[in-house]
Design a protein around this motif. Structure first.
Motif, short mmCIF file in Angstrom:
data_model
loop_
_atom_site.label_atom_id
_atom_site.label_comp_id
_atom_site.label_asym_id
_atom_site.label_seq_id
_atom_site.Cartn_x
_atom_site.Cartn_y
_atom_site.Cartn_z
N ALA A 1 -5.92 1.46 -1.77
CA ALA A 1 -4.63 0.80 -1.96
C ALA A 1 -3.50 1.80 -2.17
O ALA A 1 -2.32 1.44 -2.05
CB ALA A 1 -4.70 -0.16 -3.14
N TYR A 2 -3.84 3.03 -2.49
CA TYR A 2 -2.83 4.05 -2.78
C TYR A 2 -2.84 5.18 -1.76
O TYR A 2 -1.79 5.71 -1.41
CB TYR A 2 -3.07 4.64 -4.18
CG TYR A 2 -3.09 3.59 -5.26
CD1 TYR A 2 -1.90 3.12 -5.81
CD2 TYR A 2 -4.28 3.06 -5.73
CE1 TYR A 2 -1.90 2.16 -6.80
CE2 TYR A 2 -4.30 2.09 -6.71
CZ TYR A 2 -3.10 1.64 -7.25
OH TYR A 2 -3.12 0.67 -8.22
N GLY B 1 7.04 6.09 -8.17
CA GLY B 1 7.06 5.79 -6.75
C GLY B 1 5.75 5.21 -6.25
O GLY B 1 5.73 4.39 -5.32
N VAL B 2 4.64 5.60 -6.87
CA VAL B 2 3.34 5.08 -6.49
C VAL B 2 3.22 3.62 -6.88
O VAL B 2 2.69 2.79 -6.14
CB VAL B 2 2.20 5.90 -7.15
CG1 VAL B 2 0.85 5.26 -6.90
CG2 VAL B 2 2.22 7.33 -6.62
N LYS B 3 3.67 3.33 -8.07
CA LYS B 3 3.52 1.96 -8.59
C LYS B 3 4.59 1.03 -8.06
O LYS B 3 4.46 -0.16 -8.11
CB LYS B 3 3.55 1.99 -10.12
CG LYS B 3 2.34 2.73 -10.71
CD LYS B 3 2.39 2.74 -12.21
CE LYS B 3 1.16 3.39 -12.81
NZ LYS B 3 1.16 3.40 -14.29
N MET C 1 0.85 -1.20 0.00
CA MET C 1 0.00 0.00 0.00
C MET C 1 0.88 1.25 0.00
O MET C 1 1.83 1.36 0.77
CB MET C 1 -0.91 0.02 1.23
CG MET C 1 -1.74 1.29 1.37
SD MET C 1 -2.74 1.34 2.88
CE MET C 1 -4.06 0.20 2.45
N SER C 2 0.57 2.18 -0.92
CA SER C 2 1.26 3.46 -0.93
C SER C 2 0.74 4.32 0.22
O SER C 2 -0.45 4.33 0.51
CB SER C 2 1.01 4.18 -2.26
OG SER C 2 1.55 3.44 -3.33
N ASN C 3 1.67 5.01 0.87
CA ASN C 3 1.29 5.83 2.02
C ASN C 3 1.08 7.28 1.57
O ASN C 3 1.84 8.17 1.91
CB ASN C 3 2.37 5.76 3.10
CG ASN C 3 1.95 6.43 4.38
OD1 ASN C 3 0.77 6.50 4.69
ND2 ASN C 3 2.92 6.94 5.13
N PRO D 1 8.62 15.26 -16.21
CA PRO D 1 9.59 14.47 -15.43
C PRO D 1 9.22 14.31 -13.95
O PRO D 1 9.36 13.22 -13.39
CB PRO D 1 10.90 15.26 -15.59
CG PRO D 1 10.72 16.02 -16.86
CD PRO D 1 9.26 16.37 -16.92
N GLU D 2 8.76 15.39 -13.33
CA GLU D 2 8.40 15.30 -11.91
C GLU D 2 7.20 14.39 -11.71
O GLU D 2 7.15 13.62 -10.74
CB GLU D 2 8.09 16.70 -11.36
CG GLU D 2 9.32 17.60 -11.27
CD GLU D 2 9.00 18.94 -10.64
OE1 GLU D 2 7.85 19.12 -10.17
OE2 GLU D 2 9.89 19.81 -10.60
N PHE D 3 6.22 14.48 -12.62
CA PHE D 3 5.05 13.62 -12.50
C PHE D 3 5.45 12.17 -12.72
O PHE D 3 5.00 11.27 -11.98
CB PHE D 3 3.97 14.01 -13.50
CG PHE D 3 2.72 13.20 -13.37
CD1 PHE D 3 1.73 13.54 -12.44
CD2 PHE D 3 2.53 12.04 -14.14
CE1 PHE D 3 0.59 12.78 -12.30
CE2 PHE D 3 1.40 11.27 -13.99
CZ PHE D 3 0.41 11.63 -13.07
#
Length: 363
Positions: A29-30, A361-363, A1-3, A353-355
């Motif tokens: 989950a995210y 990092g999310v995935k 799970m992403s925090n 690039p930032e997105f």
């Protein structure tokens, strides 16, 4: 799970708890941390504020309290009419996704979001059935004098004579002209097919083959206004469509024709329409949207006997409202899962690039 942290902002139309439930259900989950608040909980005030935003853009509004309090470390902002301005983005330096549970984007500064690498979602079609149902109803109500007859009975009268009494129409074989042939326009065409109407469409962005699939014909704008017995507006509001119905277009209409607007008030030059109605240059109009809502005390519209006026309720049904947050959160979830999302507005952000780094990092 992403925090991750999300901020959801409701209002008097759809309260924040509806967005919170949809976020936890679809994005749990995210986003483990979901903060909820409301922008404007008073319904009449909400209508005033959102109309002002639709006219002038989201920058006229201050940062909502919940955003100022919880937005600094949040990467998602979602709501209905919440203004997503540059000031809101300043208050949410980690914002990566902004979503509104409506088709209109007047409350989102999309250009600024794109510049900052913020992916914008909306939803189309949430109230399409509601608006298309209402459109057909408004055609019938205005041309068949339903509201006027009701009003007469409620005031102790039994009215049988109306301004259009000599040519009260049936829909069969009448030409219905649709300005704009997106999802709502196509639903109107589908629902009118059972009435046996002839369909004419003006939409510079639609293929002729699509119109033919619905039994209609693609025509130029002047032809539509000349031939139509009913002109119904379903175009998006933009600089190109602002005032698309003006003195010229109204002068082309038959004296037995009706104008129906359940889309945006800005599509119509109201002064020109009032003049045409006063002079009986057209038979009547059915209007659900106005440049001033509520109407000002000196508005000419209530003084006319050849209009049916409603209070911007075409898209307001239980189903249209309750499913909106889920539709939005479901689409955002699809995107985060790597599936095809339907409602991304500014896809160029996907190359930012930032997105891209955040998404990795999310995935």
């Amino acid at each position: 799970m992403s925090n991750l942290k999300a901020v959801v902002v409701g209002d008097a139309m759809i309260m924040g708890d509806g967005f919170e439930q949809a976020a936890r259900k679809n994005l749990g989950a995210y986003f483990s941390d979901v903060k909820m608040g409301n922008w404007e909980e008073d319904y009449p005030k909400l209508q005033e504020r959102r109309l002002a935003v639709e006219k002038q853009g989201p920058e006229i509004e201050v940062v909502p309290e919940i955003v100022a309090k919880e937005g600094k470390d949040a990467s998602l902002l979602a709501g209905l009419f919440v203004p997503v301005s540059s000031k809101v983005m300043d208050a949410m330096p980690n914002l990566r996704i902004a979503g509104v549970a409506r088709a209109g984007l007047e409350n989102v500064n999309v250009a600024e979001a794109t510049k900052r690498g913020i992916l914008v979602f909306n939803i189309e079609g949430r109230n399409a059935h509601a608006v298309s149902d209402f459109t057909v109803g408004l055609m019938l109500c205005e041309s068949r004098n339903m509201a006027r007859a009701h009003y007469s009975i409620m005031n102790g009268e039994w009215r049988k004579k109306f301004s259009n009494s000599e040519w009260v129409p049936e829909l069969k074989d009448k030409v219905v002209g649709l300005i704009g042939f997106g999802y709502i326009g196509r639903l109107v065409a589908q629902k009118l097919s059972g009435f046996g109407v002839q369909l004419a469409v003006y939409d510079p962005f639609v293929d002729e083959a699509v119109v033919k699939e619905f039994g209609g014909r693609l025509v130029d704008k002047d032809t539509l206004f000349r031939e139509a017995d009913f002109v119904s507006l379903h175009a998006r509001m933009s600089e190109a469509t602002k005032g698309i119905v003006g003195e010229h277009e109204l002068s082309l209409m038959k004296p037995t024709a009706y104008l129906i607007n359940t889309a945006r008030a800005g599509l119509v030059n109201e002064a020109a329409l009032i003049a045409a109605l006063k002079a009986n240059k057209i038979a009547g109009a059915g209007l659900d949207v106005f440049s001033d809502e509520p109407l000002k005390a000196d508005s000419e519209f209530p003084k006319l006997d050849n209009v049916t006026l409603t209070t911007h309720i075409a898209g307001t049904t239980r189903e249209a409202l309750t499913r909106s947050p889920d539709l939005l959160m479901e689409d955002i979830a699809k995107f985060l899962k790597g599936e095809q999302a339907r409602f991304i507005i500014n896809r160029e952000v996907l190359e930012n690039p930032e997105f891209k780094a955040w998404l990795a990092g999310v995935k």
